[in-house]
Design a protein around this motif. Structure first.
Motif, short mmCIF file in Angstrom:
data_model
loop_
_atom_site.label_atom_id
_atom_site.label_comp_id
_atom_site.label_asym_id
_atom_site.label_seq_id
_atom_site.Cartn_x
_atom_site.Cartn_y
_atom_site.Cartn_z
N LYS A 79 2.08 0.45 -8.73
CA LYS A 79 1.43 -0.76 -8.22
C LYS A 79 2.30 -1.99 -8.45
O LYS A 79 3.11 -2.04 -9.37
CB LYS A 79 0.10 -0.96 -8.96
CG LYS A 79 -1.00 -0.03 -8.48
CD LYS A 79 -2.38 -0.55 -8.87
CE LYS A 79 -2.54 -0.79 -10.35
NZ LYS A 79 -3.91 -1.23 -10.68
N LYS A 80 2.09 -2.98 -7.59
CA LYS A 80 2.67 -4.30 -7.83
C LYS A 80 1.64 -5.34 -7.41
O LYS A 80 1.13 -5.27 -6.30
CB LYS A 80 3.97 -4.46 -7.05
CG LYS A 80 4.66 -5.73 -7.48
CD LYS A 80 5.95 -5.96 -6.77
CE LYS A 80 6.57 -7.21 -7.40
NZ LYS A 80 7.73 -7.63 -6.65
N ASP A 81 1.36 -6.27 -8.27
CA ASP A 81 0.36 -7.31 -8.01
C ASP A 81 -0.96 -6.70 -7.51
O ASP A 81 -1.56 -7.20 -6.54
CB ASP A 81 0.87 -8.33 -6.99
CG ASP A 81 2.20 -8.95 -7.40
OD1 ASP A 81 2.41 -9.08 -8.63
OD2 ASP A 81 3.03 -9.25 -6.53
N VAL B 227 2.29 0.43 -4.07
CA VAL B 227 3.54 0.22 -3.33
C VAL B 227 4.45 1.45 -3.34
O VAL B 227 5.60 1.38 -2.91
CB VAL B 227 4.32 -1.00 -3.89
CG1 VAL B 227 3.50 -2.27 -3.69
CG2 VAL B 227 4.69 -0.82 -5.36
N GLY B 228 3.91 2.56 -3.83
CA GLY B 228 4.72 3.78 -3.81
C GLY B 228 4.21 4.79 -4.81
O GLY B 228 3.13 4.62 -5.40
N THR C 111 11.43 8.57 -7.27
CA THR C 111 10.61 7.42 -6.91
C THR C 111 10.57 7.29 -5.40
O THR C 111 11.61 7.40 -4.75
CB THR C 111 11.24 6.13 -7.51
OG1 THR C 111 11.44 6.36 -8.90
CG2 THR C 111 10.33 4.95 -7.35
N ILE C 112 9.38 7.07 -4.85
CA ILE C 112 9.26 6.89 -3.40
C ILE C 112 8.56 5.56 -3.13
O ILE C 112 7.42 5.35 -3.55
CB ILE C 112 8.47 8.06 -2.74
CG1 ILE C 112 9.17 9.40 -3.03
CG2 ILE C 112 8.32 7.82 -1.23
CD1 ILE C 112 8.41 10.63 -2.55
N SER C 113 9.26 4.68 -2.43
CA SER C 113 8.69 3.39 -2.10
C SER C 113 8.03 3.49 -0.72
O SER C 113 8.59 4.06 0.21
CB SER C 113 9.82 2.35 -2.06
OG SER C 113 9.35 1.16 -1.48
N ALA C 114 6.80 2.97 -0.60
CA ALA C 114 6.07 3.05 0.66
C ALA C 114 5.21 1.81 0.82
O ALA C 114 4.83 1.17 -0.15
CB ALA C 114 5.21 4.30 0.71
N LYS C 115 4.89 1.51 2.08
CA LYS C 115 4.02 0.35 2.34
C LYS C 115 2.56 0.72 2.13
O LYS C 115 1.73 -0.14 1.87
CB LYS C 115 4.25 -0.14 3.77
CG LYS C 115 5.67 -0.66 3.99
CD LYS C 115 5.91 -0.92 5.47
CE LYS C 115 7.37 -1.25 5.73
NZ LYS C 115 7.69 -1.16 7.17
N ALA C 116 2.25 2.00 2.29
CA ALA C 116 0.89 2.49 2.03
C ALA C 116 0.95 3.94 1.57
O ALA C 116 1.91 4.65 1.89
CB ALA C 116 0.03 2.37 3.28
#
Lengths: 109, 580
Positions: free
Chosen positions: B160-162, B166-167, B180-185
């Motif tokens: 999470k961020k704020d 987020v991934g 680590t996988i970054s995603a918009k949803a």
């Protein structure tokens, strides 16, 4: 179903590409007579004899086909094959082998 | 670090369906799965009937439906059998979109064998196919759409961020690397948590990872006390444990008139459902069987006796030939297992021992009609989500749920993702999540092994949080859970292999299972009544005066906390009285 208890030997293909130069076989002894499938016996080995053994298990009821390995050379579902006599267990897919009896599927990333 | 627009955790029914929708919206989905597509998860094990209101079966699908049915009647039946605590907005979406979702599957090539009339349905609504067939079609569509699949990847936590998701992070089981996988949803579609119990109809991989990671990230869950048991699976021998063959040919839809008996030969179902007897609903059958077992009237392996000796040979012999079931063959083979010899001995009088197996989680992550969870950026689809089925699920509604919610989650997650950018993850946060994952392989095994702890969890669940519950047992289970939780941070692996290490996988799964068990136990303790699948021997009445509520589970500073909220009612007003 097997009613009498007996000791069955499973000769299992082993290979960890990060450690082993070449494949080898380990033999495990499992007491059957309680209606074990090959998969049940592999699980018994991992929990009680050798935690380093790798194999794939998902549905356990014969439908996902993920557990197909070579049992005495024949491609069979390890969950739906009863363990009644000595067996040799080898991976189905040498080309996509991960470790021991597990393989990647061809669709992997 | 991998980057994608939308990451979907789970490759089967709900996850695959969601991914197709994300792709259709013009975004890049990535499916991650602990197993392999079509080779893991619950969908492939389904019977499978897919429910659609019978009128639409006739008019929209062109199959043998009954036009007297309607979406409204289907809606009512789901809520009546769910014992009124269903989220009615989710049920509205379910009945409204079921015809289109099934039509689409048929257009993609899904073969249908017939239309079944399951118990609790006023009309025949089960469009009958098989889980294998559903996955054959969905996996092919996923491939056609060029959707990337990351197999043998075990997602372990949401990042999470704020306050936004987020991934994800997780373990690549094929290399032992932390990824680590970054995603918009993110969409969670990981199924139920049936491995919490020692006997289950579901696969090995169904360990509640999705529910547990959602809870750790702060999402709310709902109805976690509601767990469905399928009565009449084998409980012995080990190779047959959890197989549904006895259910399919007996109490299931289109089964024979088998008898269930206690150790004195009494057909105990007369106490619970004198009219339908062995063809009663799943919840009543499971509760009936386990009450016999608890009262010391069961069979040696901890179930009851199942007999077909009273049936003439001709009836039994003709049965598999005329059944028309994708899994039961005329020679009595069933899903790769051969039962001819068993049936022959049963005709002569041999009984088998059967019992309930954990089959389905009605409860799960709390979602709204758009499949949004309580966390921005996190969506849910399928069995991992609670609310659709309330206190009991009707036969055939699981397969409908994965299609309806899969599409909705994909569509809405994609719409949300289009408004977002990839966010930086906090390195400290990622490191903290990494330590939890790599801990077991770095530690030596000093205390109980992951395998032993898994068995302990399953035993506590079965003995104290199983089919028949009491306040006393539930309180005692909480003590056991606290003891097991103390051991989990110290789990170490004897096996140090990085590639596909089963001990390591179980060490991580045990953490999911204990969280799940605590959520179920606390919810079951709070609900001081019996409703649907939740049976309290110390409070056997349905108390509509006090318990027309949902139980919510939250994470308050790392503790599992329960609270009650009002029902989500749109048009069906539940009765108010106490029912025996």
């Amino acid at each position: 179903m097997a009613n009498k208890k007996k000791i069955v030997k499973m000769k299992v293909f082993r290979f960890d590409p990060t450690v082993d130069k070449e494949p080898y076989y380990d033999t495990y002894e499992v007491e059957t007579g309680v209606g074990y499938s090959v998969m049940n016996a592999l699980q018994y080995v991992v929990e009680n004899i050798d935690p380093t053994l790798a194999f794939y298990a998902s549905c356990r009821i014969g439908v996902c086909m993920g557990c197909i390995i070579r049992i005495n050379g024949k491609p069979l579902r390890s969950c739906a094959t009863m363990l009644t006599e000595d067996v040799v267990l080898e991976p189905m897919d040498m080309k996509n082998l991960l470790r021991d009896l597990t393989a990647k599927s061809r669709q992997s990333l | 670090m991998i980057k994608t627009d939308v990451v979907i955790i789970g490759s089967e029914g709900a996850g695959a369906r969601a991914a197709l929708e994300v792709k259709k919206a013009g975004l890049e989905p990535l499916i991650v799965t602990k197993g392999m597509i079509g080779r893991c998860g619950s969908t492939v094990t389904a019977g499978a009937d897919v429910d659609v209101d019978s009128k639409s079966i006739k008019e929209a699908l062109g199959l043998n439906g009954d036009i007297r049915d309607s979406k409204e009647t289907f809606f009512e039946d789901i809520i009546i059998e769910g014992k009124y605590i269903n989220n009615q907005k989710l049920v509205e979406a379910h009945v409204e979109e079921a015809p289109d979702r099934v039509k689409e599957m048929m257009d993609w090539g899904m073969k249908v064998t017939n239309v079944l009339h399951g118990p609790g349905h006023r009309y025949p609504r089960g469009v009958y196919t098989s889980g294998q067939e559903m996955m054959r079609v969905l996996a092919r569509e996923v491939k056609r759409a060029n959707i990337k699949i990351y197999e043998h990847f075990m997602a372990t936590d949401l990042v999470k961020k704020d306050g936004k998701v987020v991934g994800i992070v997780g373990l690549d089981l094929s290399t032992g690397e932390f990824v680590t996988i970054s995603a918009k949803a993110v969409i969670i579609a990981t199924g139920g948590g049936m491995m919490m119990y020692p006997v289950q109809t579901a696969p090995e991989d169904i360990t509640g990872d999705g529910q547990a990671m959602a809870w750790r990230a702060g999402a709310s869950l709902v109805d976690m006390e509601m767990i469905q048991f399928l009565a009449c699976t084998f409980i012995t021998p080990l190779a047959w444990k959890g197989l549904t063959f006895p259910f399919t040919i007996g109490p299931g839809v289109g089964g024979m008139e088998i008898w269930l008996m206690n150790k004195f030969g009494a057909r105990f179902m007369s106490k619970w459902d004198p009219e339908r007897m062995e063809h009663s609903t799943r919840d009543k059958l499971a509760i009936g069987i386990m009450n016999e077992v608890i009262d010391g009237l069961g069979s040696p392996a901890g179930g009851v006796y199942y007999s077909l000796k009273h049936l003439p040979d001709e009836i039994v012999d003709r049965y598999p030939i005329e059944r028309n079931d994708p899994y039961l063959k005329p020679d009595w083979s069933f899903k790769g297992f051969q039962f001819k010899e068993l049936i022959e001995s049963m005709k002569k009088g041999k009984s088998i021992e059967v019992g309930p197996a954990c089959h389905f989680f009605m409860g799960g992550i709390k979602i709204n009609k758009q499949c949004e969870t309580t966390l921005p950026g996190l969506y849910g689809a399928g069995e991992v989500c609670g609310g659709t089925h309330g206190g009991n699920r009707l036969s055939g509604n699981a397969c409908t749920q994965i299609l309806v919610q899969g599409k909705r989650a994909g569509e809405n997650a994609a719409a949300y993702a289009k408004t977002c950018c990839h966010e930086e993850m906090s390195p400290a946060e990622v490191e903290r999540l990494k330590q939890r994952v790599v801990g077991p392989i770095q530690r030596d095994c000093i205390g109980a092994s992951a395998f032993e702890l898994k068995k302990q969890i399953q035993n506590v669940a079965w003995q104290k949080v199983g089919v028949v519950r009491t306040g006393e047992n539930l309180i005692s289970a909480l003590d056991d859970i606290a003891e097991i939780k103390k051991q989990i941070p110290g789990i170490g692996c004897r096996a140090k292999n990085r590639i596909y290490n089963k001990e390591w996988i179980d060490a991580l799964q045990v953490e999911s299972l204990i969280t799940l068990l605590e959520m179920t136990t606390k919810s079951a303790l709070l609900r001081k009544e019996s409703r649907g699948a939740h049976f309290r021997r110390d409070a056997i009445k349905i108390d509509n005066e006090n318990w027309l509520k949902n139980i919510i589970i939250d994470n308050k500073h790392g503790e599992v906390v329960t609270s009650c909220v009002p029902l989500m009612i749109t048009s069906f007003i539940p009765p108010k009285e106490v029912v025996e």
